[in-house]
Design an enzyme around this catalytic site. Sequence first.
Site, PDB file in Angstrom:
ATOM      1  N   ARG A 147       0.872  -1.181   0.000  1.00  0.00           N
ATOM      2  CA  ARG A 147       0.000   0.000   0.000  1.00  0.00           C
ATOM      3  C   ARG A 147       0.900   1.219   0.000  1.00  0.00           C
ATOM      4  NH1 ARG A 147      -3.469   3.174   4.547  1.00  0.00           N
ATOM      5  NH2 ARG A 147      -1.449   4.178   4.776  1.00  0.00           N
ATOM      6  N   TYR A 157       2.549  26.259   0.719  1.00  0.00           N
ATOM      7  CA  TYR A 157       2.507  26.134   2.184  1.00  0.00           C
ATOM      8  C   TYR A 157       3.568  25.137   2.647  1.00  0.00           C
ATOM      9  CZ  TYR A 157      -1.640  28.913   1.987  1.00  0.00           C
ATOM     10  OH  TYR A 157      -2.500  29.948   1.772  1.00  0.00           O
ATOM     11  N   ASP A 214      -4.878   4.009  -0.485  1.00  0.00           N
ATOM     12  CA  ASP A 214      -5.985   4.384   0.401  1.00  0.00           C
ATOM     13  C   ASP A 214      -6.295   5.876   0.207  1.00  0.00           C
ATOM     14  OD1 ASP A 214      -7.783   4.751   2.435  1.00  0.00           O
ATOM     15  OD2 ASP A 214      -6.514   3.905   4.024  1.00  0.00           O
ATOM     16  N   HIS A 216      -8.791   7.433   1.647  1.00  0.00           N
ATOM     17  CA  HIS A 216      -9.278   7.946   2.929  1.00  0.00           C
ATOM     18  C   HIS A 216     -10.433   8.929   2.737  1.00  0.00           C
ATOM     19  CE1 HIS A 216      -7.568   7.016   6.896  1.00  0.00           C
ATOM     20  NE2 HIS A 216      -6.649   6.401   6.195  1.00  0.00           N
ATOM     21  N   GLU A 240      -8.753   2.055  -1.998  1.00  0.00           N
ATOM     22  CA  GLU A 240      -9.506   2.005  -0.742  1.00  0.00           C
ATOM     23  C   GLU A 240     -10.203   3.330  -0.445  1.00  0.00           C
ATOM     24  OE1 GLU A 240      -7.034   0.926   2.555  1.00  0.00           O
ATOM     25  OE2 GLU A 240      -8.532   1.588   4.010  1.00  0.00           O
ATOM     26  N   GLU A 266     -13.505   0.126   7.001  1.00  0.00           N
ATOM     27  CA  GLU A 266     -12.934   0.273   8.351  1.00  0.00           C
ATOM     28  C   GLU A 266     -13.752   1.182   9.261  1.00  0.00           C
ATOM     29  OE1 GLU A 266      -9.213   1.856   6.715  1.00  0.00           O
ATOM     30  OE2 GLU A 266      -9.445   3.561   8.049  1.00  0.00           O
ATOM     31  N   ARG A 287     -13.576  -4.455   4.256  1.00  0.00           N
ATOM     32  CA  ARG A 287     -12.403  -4.368   5.152  1.00  0.00           C
ATOM     33  C   ARG A 287     -12.762  -3.753   6.506  1.00  0.00           C
ATOM     34  NH1 ARG A 287      -7.957  -2.988   3.981  1.00  0.00           N
ATOM     35  NH2 ARG A 287      -7.426  -1.223   5.252  1.00  0.00           N
ATOM     36  N   GLU A 343      -4.035  -6.799   5.391  1.00  0.00           N
ATOM     37  CA  GLU A 343      -3.138  -5.687   5.747  1.00  0.00           C
ATOM     38  C   GLU A 343      -2.376  -6.068   7.024  1.00  0.00           C
ATOM     39  OE1 GLU A 343      -5.174  -2.137   7.133  1.00  0.00           O
ATOM     40  OE2 GLU A 343      -3.664  -0.863   6.193  1.00  0.00           O
ATOM     41  N   TRP A 406      -9.954  13.233   7.445  1.00  0.00           N
ATOM     42  CA  TRP A 406      -8.704  12.530   7.745  1.00  0.00           C
ATOM     43  C   TRP A 406      -8.605  11.336   6.813  1.00  0.00           C
ATOM     44  CZ3 TRP A 406      -4.085  11.841   9.831  1.00  0.00           C
ATOM     45  CH2 TRP A 406      -3.624  10.535  10.022  1.00  0.00           C
TER      46      TRP A 406
HETATM   47  O1  KDG Z   1      -6.584   5.032  13.419  1.00  0.00           O
HETATM   48  C1  KDG Z   1      -6.826   5.232  12.054  1.00  0.00           C
HETATM   49  C2  KDG Z   1      -6.045   4.213  11.230  1.00  0.00           C
HETATM   50  O2  KDG Z   1      -6.373   2.911  11.634  1.00  0.00           O
HETATM   51  C3  KDG Z   1      -6.327   4.349   9.747  1.00  0.00           C
HETATM   52  O3  KDG Z   1      -6.015   5.647   9.349  1.00  0.00           O
HETATM   53  C4  KDG Z   1      -5.491   3.355   8.955  1.00  0.00           C
HETATM   54  O4  KDG Z   1      -6.847   3.758   7.024  1.00  0.00           O
HETATM   55  C5  KDG Z   1      -6.057   3.051   7.597  1.00  0.00           C
HETATM   56  C6  KDG Z   1      -5.681   1.789   6.938  1.00  0.00           C
HETATM   57  O5  KDG Z   1      -6.291   1.459   5.920  1.00  0.00           O
HETATM   58  O6  KDG Z   1      -4.779   1.106   7.444  1.00  0.00           O
HETATM   59 MG    MG Z   2      -7.837   2.767   5.404  1.00  0.00          MG
END
Ligand code: KDG
Ligand code: MG
Length: 406
Positions: A147, A157, A214, A216, A240, A266, A287, A343, A406
């Site tokens: 990953r 910045y 990922d 996110h 992801e 997650e 996942r 993972e 995040w």
């Molecule tokens: O605490 C947050 C993490 O577990 C997360 O940011 C990790 O997204 C993640 C991943 O896919 O491992």
């Molecule tokens: Mg993740």
Amino acid sequence: MSIAAVTSLFAPAGRNYVLVKVVTSDGLVGYGDATLNGRELAVVTVIDEYLRGLLVGEDEANIEYLWRKIYQGTYWQGGPVLMTALAGVDMALWDIKGKRAGLPLWSLLGGRARERALAYVHVHGRDRDELIARSREKLASGFRAIRFSFDSVDPRYPELVYTQAHQDVSAGWIERADGDPPGAWDSRTYVSELPGIAHAMREALGSSVGLIHDVHSRITASESVRVAKELEPAGLFFLEDPAPHHDLDALATIRSQSTTPVAVGELYFELDGVCELVRRRLVDFVRVDISHFGGITPMVKLAHLAEAFHVQTAFHGPGDISPPAHAVLAHLALTVANFGIQEMVEDRAAWSGVFSTSVTVEDGFITVGDTPGLGVDVDEAAVRGAHYVKASLPTLRDAMGAVHPW
Ligand code: KDG
Ligand code: MG
């Protein structure tokens, strides 16, 4: 036999790990992971103040009944804090069941479906050259799936404090005492850089390496469609969280527009929520996180449900869950029919002296030994009196100073 004691156990080993420890009337001990990154003490309170009283005196063998007693029997069900506490109890009870039977978890769950299970590791880099160099190191040590993550910053910045590297190595330990650092997340840079980086990695690393990224949920649905399409020639193992986990319409759009495989899960804490994702086949890989989804009992149900809908598993295995959780994931990886990939963000150096585990990772594959239960032992003396270090994930902000997902 019955449950004689239930306690939370703070077991730091490179991170703020929280365990549930269950002891039976005849002295068997089970451990489960109950670590919720940045909210550890909330879970400790639930275990010690609310769950203990529901469990002590009960027959430890009836896991399904006890799971329901906690989940449904007290009205307030779900959410990350309660489900993490419940996960810890559930894992500890399965650990005891295995120890009593003299069988490892993978055997209790039906036996092996495979000899070894494919793992993926994390690689973070500032740019494509660094990513390729670091990936080559991982490949040289046997791993076959990676990953990759990188920072996408607004170049105006340069004082950026946040980096995605924190997520991989030390997110749980960032002190927030001085307030949030200025953020400089830049979606436009990210969306334009990601496909080029993935293509360069594919070309440099070869066609057999599993490449994972990922998102996110940091970009809009239309940005995700663009990225997923542009990533197609790179042949990702999966992309992801290209959209928020609850935005099923956005996920449906991404899937209808691109052949890039998708993984989500997650941030689901309950079977009810994630069912729809699977039933509508909005993901190729599901996942959820063993420690935040209520433990082994619901995880096995989800795996079977997903099997019926031809969805594979790629369960969350980040560095912020503890060795008993990683061990459960390894057992599941061996026994679940529709296993996809696992993972594995481990810090064995930090674990040593506190945890020992029957899980081994060799040549990029996970295997588990025959030790009864989860196969994880905890040296409680090593963590006795350890102090909790207050820590949480950093806040991601954009150049306007606004909070970004995040
Ligand atoms: O605490 C947050 C993490 O577990 C997360 O940011 C990790 O997204 C993640 C991943 O896919 O491992
Ligand atoms: Mg993740």
